[in-house]
Design an enzyme around this catalytic site. Structure first.
Site, PDB file in Angstrom:
ATOM      1  N   ASP A 154       0.891  -1.352  -0.090  1.00 57.22           N
ATOM      2  CA  ASP A 154       0.233  -0.051  -0.008  1.00 57.22           C
ATOM      3  C   ASP A 154       0.916   1.309  -0.033  1.00 57.22           C
ATOM      4  O   ASP A 154       1.602   1.477   0.963  1.00 57.22           O
ATOM      5  CB  ASP A 154      -0.982   0.091   1.266  1.00 57.22           C
ATOM      6  CG  ASP A 154      -1.956   1.031   1.246  1.00 57.22           C
ATOM      7  OD1 ASP A 154      -1.945   2.007   0.209  1.00 57.22           O
ATOM      8  OD2 ASP A 154      -2.954   1.044   1.914  1.00 57.22           O
ATOM      9  N   GLY A 166      -4.502   4.268   5.138  1.00 53.50           N
ATOM     10  CA  GLY A 166      -4.121   5.570   5.495  1.00 53.50           C
ATOM     11  C   GLY A 166      -4.947   6.689   5.590  1.00 53.50           C
ATOM     12  O   GLY A 166      -4.758   7.472   6.459  1.00 53.50           O
ATOM     13  N   ASP A 167      -6.261   6.546   5.012  1.00 52.37           N
ATOM     14  CA  ASP A 167      -7.163   7.660   5.129  1.00 52.37           C
ATOM     15  C   ASP A 167      -8.193   7.153   6.031  1.00 52.37           C
ATOM     16  O   ASP A 167      -9.493   7.584   6.042  1.00 52.37           O
ATOM     17  CB  ASP A 167      -7.843   7.993   3.934  1.00 52.37           C
ATOM     18  CG  ASP A 167      -8.421   6.522   3.046  1.00 52.37           C
ATOM     19  OD1 ASP A 167      -8.236   5.659   3.766  1.00 52.37           O
ATOM     20  OD2 ASP A 167      -9.029   6.821   2.065  1.00 52.37           O
ATOM     21  N   GLU A 193      -0.337   4.057  -0.916  1.00 51.16           N
ATOM     22  CA  GLU A 193      -1.219   5.294  -1.094  1.00 51.16           C
ATOM     23  C   GLU A 193      -1.639   5.406  -2.544  1.00 51.16           C
ATOM     24  O   GLU A 193      -0.785   5.308  -3.507  1.00 51.16           O
ATOM     25  CB  GLU A 193      -0.834   6.592  -0.724  1.00 51.16           C
ATOM     26  CG  GLU A 193      -2.008   7.661  -0.556  1.00 51.16           C
ATOM     27  CD  GLU A 193      -3.210   6.975   0.178  1.00 51.16           C
ATOM     28  OE1 GLU A 193      -3.804   6.281  -0.496  1.00 51.16           O
ATOM     29  OE2 GLU A 193      -2.977   7.254   1.395  1.00 51.16           O
TER      30      GLU A 193
END
Length: 491
Positions: free
Chosen positions: A373, A449-450, A375
């Site tokens: 990941d 991440g979000d 992003e």
């Protein structure tokens, strides 16, 4: 802080430094009468170097230590592990952290650091332990002991090295745990988490905290012994007759990178802590509990000022997870994430993903897969196209690794955590748009991440252990970590 990347050239010499002797006054009623300091340059690169320091206690037990020395050539420390440091000009002081303050008679403690300057030609001088110089000798009845180090150690060699080598500069001891192995390879852990066992052979602190619903009281769960397995009986006793959740998983590296659940009373946000008793297992024949993430659970920490790599600094990550508790929700990750808890663009993350999500489509099979990941996408390889070298890992226990040099190269590996070697899924160029990386240095566990400042986590997965390391681990180092995971005996 930027750490040297991709290759560490091993210094041509290893210096054993022996100071002068005297009585040693400590914080206890005992007085150590002898000590020796072994100092070795483990690696060097243009403008910097890495070093190992071992303090050997040849006298009475020490409880709380402070080591001082002088750099002769303007060197400065940029990063240190297994201790805390201050530097004023050429004068350096290193003190113990919570888990390694005691040095038994005949025992030793070790730490390592990265520095700026030329480390190969200028050996520090004037080593002193708690204000008294070391001699390397003591009275006739006391001799150095070969007992294991009382702290996580890089196990430096005390004999000179004849020539540069491309392999790690020191060989982990047989009892080495994953973070001892990483440190020996020149890539120290900057965050180390587990609910099942110690990740350093000398770690004797807390692994995680549980909170019970009956009265909201909390209890820290530690290990049965230094370097050992979790004290599951303590959790069972505390949670008897009620339910418990895991509120925090403690960092074993000494840097304070504890991960708290992303919700009210934790790191803040919309998520909740995971139930503490969903899954029990055995490690080395002893009972332990996993961090069993369901949608709505997740953990986070802003570690950008406490050693977690940022920007284009190289980084490695490993975790032990499960191939039997997965989903396609976004995103069961462990690794480097945004401090903003927002999707801040390509390269803002550098985390292992494990699950059945086929982000770009075209996947072969149903997973679960180890992916990166970074992003703006879960990458099975070096592009958004499906990587034909990918394979599913469906075993009960799975080892997953990711390493990224921050500018040009990354690698993904996986394996059964009960047997076998790591399988290289991808080792090559970063995807287009991800060079250089723009890591922010937060730690994510169980979500993307979000998540989860304004929303909730959608992923499911199981976390047993893992670490984030500074630098680009060698294949040999990662193979040794996998061997230790297999030897741990997950069942």
């Amino acid at each position: 802080m930027k750490i040297p990347r991709l290759r560490l050239w091993i210094a041509a010499g290893v210096a054993a430094v022996i100071g002068a002797a005297g009585a040693l006054t400590t914080t206890t009623a005992h007085a150590a009468t002898g000590c020796r300091v072994d100092y070795s340059v483990s690696s060097q690169w243009p403008g910097g170097f890495g070093a190992n320091v071992t303090v050997n206690n040849l006298g009475d037990p020490v409880n709380g230590w402070r080591l001082t020395w002088s750099f002769p050539g303007g060197q400065t420390i940029s990063q240190l592990w297994n201790g805390t440091y201050t530097q004023s000009g050429s004068e350096v002081t290193v003190t113990n952290v919570s888990y390694n303050g005691g040095i038994p008679s005949g025992g030793s403690t070790s730490f390592g650091f990265n520095g700026n300057g030329d480390g190969a030609t200028s050996t520090p001088s004037g080593f002193a332990l708690n204000g008294t110089a070391c001699t390397g000798s003591t009275g006739p009845s006391t001799t150095p002991s070969s007992t294991p180090s009382s702290t996580p150690s890089r196990s430096p060699s005390a004999s000179p090295s004849a020539s540069p080598s491309a392999s790690p500069s020191s060989t982990p001891q047989a009892s080495s745990k994953p973070c001892d192995i990483y440190a020996a390879g020149g890539t120290p852990c900057v965050a180390a988490h587990s609910t099942t066992r110690a990740l350093y052979r000398a770690y004797n602190g807390n692994l995680y905290q549980v909170r019970r619903s009956s009265d909201n009281a909390t209890r820290n769960i530690g290990v049965l012994s230094a370097g050992g397995v979790a004290n599951a009986a303590a959790q069972d006793s505390f949670c008897s007759g009620t339910t418990c959740v895991i509120t925090v998983v403690y960092d074993q590296s000494g840097r304070g990178n504890d991960v708290w659940y992303q919700g009210s009373g934790g790191a803040g946000g919309r998520a909740t802590p995971a139930k503490a008793t969903t899954e029990s297992l055995t490690v080395g024949g002893s009972k332990a509990y996993s961090l069993y993430i369901n949608p709505g659970n997740s953990y986070w920490r802003d570690g950008h000022t406490t050693g977690v790599p940022t920007g284009s600094a190289p980084e490695g990550v490993y975790m032990v997870t499960s191939g039997t508790h997965v989903n396609s929700g976004c995103c069961f990750d462990y690794g480097n994430s945004e401090t903003t808890r927002r999707a801040d663009g390509a390269g803002a993350m550098d985390a292992i993903y494990f699950g059945t999500s086929c982000w770009f489509g075209g996947c072969s099979g149903s997973g679960p897969w180890v992916q990166a990941d970074l992003e703006y996408g879960l990458y099975p390889g070096g592009s958004s196209s499906w990587n034909p070298n990918q394979r599913a890992f469906t075993s009960k226990f799975v080892t997953a690794t990711l390493k990224n040099n921050g500018t040009s190269r990354f690698a993904i590996k996986g394996s059964n955590a009960q047997s076998g070697s790591l399988y290289t899924l991808y080792d090559g160029a970063l995807p287009r748009g991800y060079s250089p990386m723009k890591k922010q240095g937060a730690i994510i566990l169980g979500s993307g991440g979000d998540c989860c400042a304004t929303n909730t986590n959608l992923s499911a997965g199981t976390f047993y252990e893992g670490a984030i390391v500074s630098g680009y681990p060698s294949d040999a180092t990662e193979n040794a970590v996998q061997a230790d995971v297999v030897a741990a005996g997950y069942r």
